[in-house]
Scaffold this active site. Sequence first.
Site: not given
Length: 189
Positions: A7, A68, A141
């Site tokens: 992430d 991501e 996160d």
Amino acid sequence: MRVLGIDPGLTRCGVGVVDVRPDRSATLVHLGVVRSPVDAPVAERLVVIARGIRAVLAEHAPDVVAVERVFAQQNRSTVMGTAQAAGIALLVAAEAGLPTATHTPSEVKAAITGYGSAEKLQVQTMVARVLRLDELPKPADAADALALALCHAWRGAPSVPARGEALTPAQRAWAEAEKRAGSRGAVAR
């Protein structure tokens, strides 16, 4: 299959490693965050992130890396930092000779919860259930990185559901949790 989910973020870059078996059940291998100092120049912060990702690659030897996919946000500086960190993650994985994939937040949410607009708490709850964790993965996160890894493994793995079985692993886990809750009430959504 061992998947490293990332992430990306310039200040906090979530990393999560999971092992996913052919039956799509999963086990937590690693959960963490690579942090860079907010007062350092951007180039130095990217070096810190690259170093942290390389350390995770070296220690856990994933088969694939899922990152991501950056999308437009209202805050231009936030999206720039996220995009830079995503680029570093993809570069480091490519340098290691690993295949990479990107997934949007809505793809990840849909794979994990069955709903592309799920709230962060719903995603954390499902990740905890799928990985059989006693508590929600934190920080957010790192939980998002685990969700990315699971999403990629489930979307990338061949799927031949049993007759009448159309639920994703996350949906099955949710349904099982609701059954167990039984008379105690429905699972919080």
